[in-house]
Design a protein around this motif. Structure first.
Motif, mmCIF file in Angstrom:
data_model
loop_
_atom_site.group_PDB
_atom_site.id
_atom_site.type_symbol
_atom_site.label_atom_id
_atom_site.label_comp_id
_atom_site.label_asym_id
_atom_site.label_seq_id
_atom_site.Cartn_x
_atom_site.Cartn_y
_atom_site.Cartn_z
ATOM 1 N N ALA A 54 7.701 8.909 -3.935
ATOM 2 C CA ALA A 54 8.104 7.935 -4.956
ATOM 3 C C ALA A 54 8.423 6.580 -4.322
ATOM 4 C CB ALA A 54 9.318 8.454 -5.724
ATOM 5 N N GLN A 55 9.090 6.594 -3.170
ATOM 6 C CA GLN A 55 9.407 5.342 -2.482
ATOM 7 C C GLN A 55 8.129 4.628 -2.028
ATOM 8 O OE1 GLN A 55 11.979 7.050 0.513
ATOM 9 N NE2 GLN A 55 13.837 6.286 -0.492
ATOM 10 N N THR A 56 7.151 5.409 -1.584
ATOM 11 C CA THR A 56 5.878 4.823 -1.156
ATOM 12 C C THR A 56 5.164 4.184 -2.339
ATOM 13 O OG1 THR A 56 5.640 6.468 0.613
ATOM 14 C CG2 THR A 56 3.651 5.304 -0.070
ATOM 15 N N GLN A 57 5.168 4.901 -3.460
ATOM 16 C CA GLN A 57 4.528 4.357 -4.671
ATOM 17 C C GLN A 57 5.247 3.089 -5.134
ATOM 18 O OE1 GLN A 57 4.731 7.986 -7.138
ATOM 19 N NE2 GLN A 57 2.512 7.910 -7.270
ATOM 20 N N GLU A 58 6.573 3.105 -5.078
ATOM 21 C CA GLU A 58 7.347 1.931 -5.500
ATOM 22 C C GLU A 58 7.069 0.754 -4.581
ATOM 23 O OE1 GLU A 58 10.268 -1.027 -5.956
ATOM 24 O OE2 GLU A 58 10.082 0.192 -4.121
ATOM 25 N N SER A 59 6.953 1.023 -3.297
ATOM 26 C CA SER A 59 6.652 -0.034 -2.327
ATOM 27 C C SER A 59 5.255 -0.613 -2.565
ATOM 28 C CB SER A 59 6.761 0.519 -0.907
ATOM 29 O OG SER A 59 6.455 -0.471 0.055
ATOM 30 N N ALA A 62 5.388 -2.694 -5.609
ATOM 31 C CA ALA A 62 6.068 -3.970 -5.342
ATOM 32 C C ALA A 62 5.086 -4.982 -4.759
ATOM 33 C CB ALA A 62 7.242 -3.754 -4.402
ATOM 34 N N ARG A 63 4.250 -4.516 -3.846
ATOM 35 C CA ARG A 63 3.240 -5.406 -3.264
ATOM 36 C C ARG A 63 2.211 -5.819 -4.322
ATOM 37 N NH1 ARG A 63 3.961 -1.933 1.222
ATOM 38 N NH2 ARG A 63 2.236 -0.584 0.556
ATOM 39 N N GLN A 70 1.494 -13.925 -7.615
ATOM 40 C CA GLN A 70 0.866 -15.018 -6.875
ATOM 41 C C GLN A 70 -0.402 -15.496 -7.580
ATOM 42 O OE1 GLN A 70 0.306 -13.232 -3.033
ATOM 43 N NE2 GLN A 70 2.330 -13.857 -2.257
ATOM 44 N N ASP A 71 -1.154 -14.541 -8.125
ATOM 45 C CA ASP A 71 -2.365 -14.905 -8.870
ATOM 46 C C ASP A 71 -2.013 -15.752 -10.090
ATOM 47 O OD1 ASP A 71 -3.877 -13.513 -7.052
ATOM 48 O OD2 ASP A 71 -4.095 -11.717 -8.303
ATOM 49 N N ARG A 125 6.664 -0.307 -11.979
ATOM 50 C CA ARG A 125 7.604 -0.372 -10.861
ATOM 51 C C ARG A 125 9.003 0.031 -11.307
ATOM 52 N NH1 ARG A 125 9.430 -5.596 -7.167
ATOM 53 N NH2 ARG A 125 10.609 -4.371 -5.640
ATOM 54 N N GLU A 126 9.382 -0.416 -12.502
ATOM 55 C CA GLU A 126 10.704 -0.049 -13.022
ATOM 56 C C GLU A 126 10.819 1.467 -13.189
ATOM 57 O OE1 GLU A 126 13.564 -0.931 -16.930
ATOM 58 O OE2 GLU A 126 11.708 -2.050 -16.606
#
Length: 247
Positions: A54-59, A62-63, A70-71, A125-126
């Motif tokens: 879950a932390q990997t997916q959230e990270s 986030a990216r 930015q787009d 993300r939330e």
């Protein structure tokens, strides 16, 4: 083999201590906390794997959100520049004005689409952040339970170890005064007979195999000198005579 009656009685004390040590070892191995800790440890491993995922997916999300924002910012800045050019009057050619206006409309649509993407990413993300929080709480809760179970196990183990140490010390003291040949026979029989090498003769019954001696065996035991080391005819354990033997 001959041994003083007192030494044979002491052998029963050694046997009782060996039985107690075996019971303590079994109890130590069978503490319910062992299974509880194993179960909690498995739960922890699974939860931690889920948490890392879950932390990997959230990270990653986030990216993804940063890239999407930015787009949007790039499109917004370009639209602002185009609007400024349009408002400045620097573009006089009708064709260029038309192209510029068309681009501003296109950028507005593009910005709207990108903002929708940002909102979608933010929602995902939330949701992942909530999942990370939930899993973190579950890991903390299960870890606390595991810590409590471990403390209980360690306390129970220490108590059993202390009792075993006291029994071992007592066994060493009693064994030290028993003739070496008698003790050697006892140890050999104890290995062969499932932990019981010496048994009391109680009311004409061997407490090792729980079989009652027949009359011929009783008479043989009764006639034997008190210092003769007797053996049960059924189980071959050392048979120790006492005032309760029923002879």
């Amino acid at each position: 083999m001959n041994a003083a009656p007192a030494d044979q009685i002491r052998l029963l004390d050694v046997q009782a201590l060996d039985v107690r040590l075996s019971q303590l070892a079994h109890k130590r191995k069978s503490l319910p906390e062992h299974a509880e800790i194993d179960s909690l440890t498995k739960d922890l491993l699974q939860l931690r794997d889920l948490l890392v995922a879950a932390q990997t997916q959230e990270s990653d999300t986030a990216r993804e959100q940063t890239k999407a924002e930015q787009d949007v910012d790039q499109v917004r800045q370009r639209a602002v520049r185009d609007q400024q050019r349009l408002d400045s009057g620097a573009v006089s050619s009708p064709k260029d004005l038309e192209n510029l206006q068309r681009e501003i409309v296109s950028l507005a649509k593009r910005q709207g689409d990108l903002e929708d993407i940002v909102l979608d990413v933010m929602e995902r993300r939330e949701s992942l952040q909530e999942r990370v929080g939930e899993l973190t709480e579950r890991v903390t809760s299960v870890q606390a339970k595991a810590d409590i179970a471990t403390a209980r196990r360690d306390s129970a183990t220490q108590e059993l170890d202390d009792e075993a140490a006291a029994a071992t010390k007592e066994r060493e003291a009693v064994s030290a005064v028993i003739p070496a040949d008698l003790l050697k026979l006892y140890e050999k029989l104890r290995v062969q007979q499932g932990g019981v090498g010496a048994a009391r003769l109680f009311q004409r019954r061997c407490e090792g195999c729980q079989l009652e001696l027949n009359i011929t065996e009783v008479n043989a035991v009764r006639a034997a000198p008190r210092d003769t080391v007797m053996r049960c005819e059924n189980c071959r354990r050392i048979l120790v005579r006492t005032p309760e033997s029923g002879l």
